[in-house]
Scaffold this active site. Structure first.
Site, PDB file in Angstrom:
ATOM      1  CE  LYS A 166      41.903  56.017  80.821  1.00 51.48           C
ATOM      2  NZ  LYS A 166      41.511  57.325  81.365  1.00 51.48           N
TER       3      LYS A 166
ATOM      4  CD  GLN B 197      42.778  59.572  84.122  1.00 54.44           C
ATOM      5  OE1 GLN B 197      42.938  59.067  83.011  1.00 54.44           O
ATOM      6  NE2 GLN B 197      41.770  59.243  84.912  1.00 54.44           N
TER       7      GLN B 197
ATOM      8  CG  ASP C 233      38.074  60.843  78.173  1.00 50.78           C
ATOM      9  OD1 ASP C 233      37.833  59.625  78.099  1.00 50.78           O
ATOM     10  OD2 ASP C 233      38.883  61.339  78.980  1.00 50.78           O
TER      11      ASP C 233
END
Ligand code: NDP
Length: 298
Positions: free
Chosen positions: A58, A102, A125
């Site tokens: 990412k 994450q 997200d």
């Protein structure tokens, strides 16, 4: 494999590269106009190798399009209180447009508490209950990157969803449930009739064989066999697994679908790697750009 597969390969890597090119142009314009690039931050707790790989992919992708990226690393024994304080810090940091935590997190940390703490305006997200709720209602918000990437891939390959029977395998909050909601919505990339399957579903193969579009997100390596699909179906494989292999690395990456079998019966198929994975990253970058633009509009 010597024979050429008969399905059309839905190349997520190439498609993601196009999307990233589009983002790069927009970011360059922002830098020209305001001398400011979007900023994506990531929090990584512990040293799970898969999570490390995802975060560095990412980071690399963000740099590639001109998005500023920073990674905050915390040890495996980080407490929930410490992690919530890190989230508060990023919520307050005006220079950060969006950030992700994450997953998975170490077991001492409650993932729901963590997600609920993220400022929904920075939740690129799309996991925060407010963004999930907006997605269900079809309101603008952040949609989680994997479902968004699947829909975008179908769109770019001009796969009609209207009136089609979509079968989704797996009902997780981050993939299966949201993608089933998106494809059932009254939108141009929706209007499908969706069946959502999970571990308690009976006669699974009978259901999957009726799918025009089959989305596999169950986390079981090579679970979907040719006998489970209709000839000509569109097969989207979300799974990512390392299985032992006699090569230099000692492993190879496979999905939830047995590609070697299914690619000779499907009409379209996503490879693993190079299918949904790169699309997920591209959509995360798109959401970061969106967060930046929204911040400047408000
Ligand atoms: P989860 O483990 O959270 O959920 C799995 C789902 O599959 C559950 O709903 C479970 O049912 C269902 N399931 C498990 N086994 C079966 C079975 N035999 N038959 C029917 N249903 C079953 O998975 P995720 O959604 O997080 O991830 C799925 C896969 O996708 C993983 O391999 C993951 O690594 C990958 N992934 C890939 C991403 C990408 O960017 N390419 C992003 C996110 C995930 P139940 O609810 O009843 O337990």
């Amino acid at each position: 494999m010597s024979e050429k597969i008969t399905a059309i390969l839905m190349d997520g890597k190439k498609t993601a590269a196009k999307i990233k090119e589009e983002i790069k142009v927009q970011v360059a314009q922002l830098i020209d106009d305001h001398d400011e690039a979007p900023h994506l931050a990531a929090i990584l707790v512990g040293d799970d190798p898969a999570s490390q790989t995802y975060v560095s992919s990412k980071e690399k992708a963000a740099h590639g399009v001109g998005i500023i990226s920073s990674v905050y690393r915390y040890p495996e024994d980080t407490t929930e209180t410490e992690l919530l304080a890190a989230i508060d810090f990023l919520n307050e940091d005006e220079t950060v447009d969006g950030f992700i935590v994450q997953l998975p997190l170490p077991e001492q940390i409650n993932v729901d508490h963590v997600i609920a703490r993220i400022n929904p305006d920075k939740d690129v997200d799309g996991f925060h209950p407010m963004n999930m709720g907006k997605m269900v209602l079809g309101q603008p918000g952040f949609v989680s990157a994997t479902p968004a990437g699947i829909v975008e891939l179908l769109k770019r390959y001009k796969i009609e969803t209207e009136g089609k029977h979509v079968v989704v395998l797996g009902r997780s909050n981050i993939v299966g449930s949201p993608v089933s909601i998106l494809l059932a919505q009254k939108t141009s990339m929706g209007n499908a009739t969706v069946t959502l399957c999970h571990s308690k579903t009976q006669n699974l193969a009978e259901i999957t064989r009726t799918a025009d579009i089959l989305i596999c997100a169950i986390g079981q390596p090579q679970f979907v066999k040719a006998g489970m699909i209709k000839a000509g179906a569109v097969v989207i494989d979300v799974g990512i697994h390392r299985i032992p292999a006699k090569n230099e690395q000692g492993y190879r990456i496979v999905g939830d679908v047995d590609f070697n079998e299914v690619s000779f019966k499907a009409g379209y198929i996503t490879p693993v790697p190079g299918g949904v994975g790169p699309m997920t990253i591209a959509m995360l970058l798109k959401s970061t750009l969106e967060a930046h633009l929204r911040k400047h509009k408000s």
